[in-house]
Design an enzyme around this catalytic site. Structure first.
Site, mmCIF file in Angstrom:
data_model
loop_
_atom_site.group_PDB
_atom_site.id
_atom_site.type_symbol
_atom_site.label_atom_id
_atom_site.label_comp_id
_atom_site.label_asym_id
_atom_site.label_seq_id
_atom_site.Cartn_x
_atom_site.Cartn_y
_atom_site.Cartn_z
ATOM 1 N N CYS A 90 61.160 13.896 18.695
ATOM 2 C CA CYS A 90 61.397 13.020 17.549
ATOM 3 C C CYS A 90 60.203 13.127 16.602
ATOM 4 O O CYS A 90 59.052 13.150 17.061
ATOM 5 C CB CYS A 90 61.553 11.585 18.044
ATOM 6 S SG CYS A 90 61.840 10.389 16.733
ATOM 7 N N HIS B 121 71.244 10.697 18.384
ATOM 8 C CA HIS B 121 69.797 10.405 18.291
ATOM 9 C C HIS B 121 69.501 9.691 16.969
ATOM 10 O O HIS B 121 68.777 8.690 16.946
ATOM 11 C CB HIS B 121 69.016 11.732 18.387
ATOM 12 C CG HIS B 121 67.530 11.601 18.242
ATOM 13 N ND1 HIS B 121 66.647 11.973 19.231
ATOM 14 C CD2 HIS B 121 66.760 11.156 17.216
ATOM 15 C CE1 HIS B 121 65.401 11.740 18.818
ATOM 16 N NE2 HIS B 121 65.440 11.255 17.598
ATOM 17 N N GLU B 122 70.088 10.185 15.877
ATOM 18 C CA GLU B 122 69.815 9.592 14.554
ATOM 19 C C GLU B 122 70.469 8.210 14.414
ATOM 20 O O GLU B 122 69.861 7.299 13.839
ATOM 21 C CB GLU B 122 70.284 10.531 13.439
ATOM 22 C CG GLU B 122 69.591 11.891 13.419
ATOM 23 C CD GLU B 122 68.086 11.821 13.552
ATOM 24 O OE1 GLU B 122 67.466 10.892 13.002
ATOM 25 O OE2 GLU B 122 67.507 12.699 14.218
HETATM 26 NI NI NI Z 1 63.997 10.733 16.134
#
Ligand code: NI
Length: 187
Positions: free
Chosen positions: A114, A157-158
């Site tokens: 990330c 994830h986003e």
């Molecule tokens: Ni991220």
């Protein structure tokens, strides 16, 4: 242009907030933000630009990572099959929402990273292997798409970011590489 100094890091409270829905029509400021987010991802994947501006390569970015608590994400996933230049998906999503998903789970063999996390966090991150989602693009047009495997994982994830969730929240703390037998591992 967005650079690394604009991206907030883990520990910042905005990353733990549930971001606000964008009200339609999308404002010109929000449009600009979305375009800048997508451009950042493209820049970060361009070796020369990335080196010049010291950008860490990323395939996804969420507005809260810029300390803007709105439900906007950008994804730019380059084509990986047979050297195609066409990206698999390259878009800004406003108010993205997963409306259905597979029972089957999947995770990436190398775990996840990330742009807001400056350390390696090893471990499997189980996610849905297939999702159907709705979103608005920057022109305000509504979309409904189905994704599977890697692009589906990136989007999850986003979307986690706009819900205040970090990828490592999903990792088994005691045994980071322990997952159920029926979880598909994607390389
Ligand atoms: Ni991220």
């Amino acid at each position: 242009m967005i650079t690394m100094k604009d991206i907030i890091k883990e520990g910042h409270p905005t990353l733990r907030m549930v971001a606000k829905e964008v009200t339609l029509p999308i404002s010109s400021e929000e449009k600009q933000l979305g375009e800048d987010m997508l451009q950042f991802l493209k820049n970060s994947q361009d070796p020369e630009i990335a080196e010049e501006y010291s950008l860490r390569a990323g395939v996804g970015l969420a507005a809260p990572q810029l300390d803007i608590s709105k439900r906007m994400i950008a994804v730019h996933i380059p084509g990986i099959e047979e050297g195609t230049d066409e990206p698999i998906i390259s878009t800004v999503m406003v108010n993205p929402k997963i409306i259905s998903h597979s029972v089957q789970s999947a995770c990436l063999t190398e775990g996840e990273g990330c742009l807001s996390v400056d350390r390696e966090v090893p471990g499997y991150v189980p996610r849905h292997s297939r999702i159907t989602l709705t979103y608005f693009d920057l022109t305000g047009e509504a979309h409904k798409i189905r994704l599977k495997n890697y692009p589906a994982i990136v989007i999850q994830h986003e979307i986690d970011h706009i819900n205040g969730i970090m990828f490592y929240d999903h990792i088994n703390q005691e045994q980071p590489f322990k997952i159920d037998d029926d979880v598909k591992i994607i390389s």
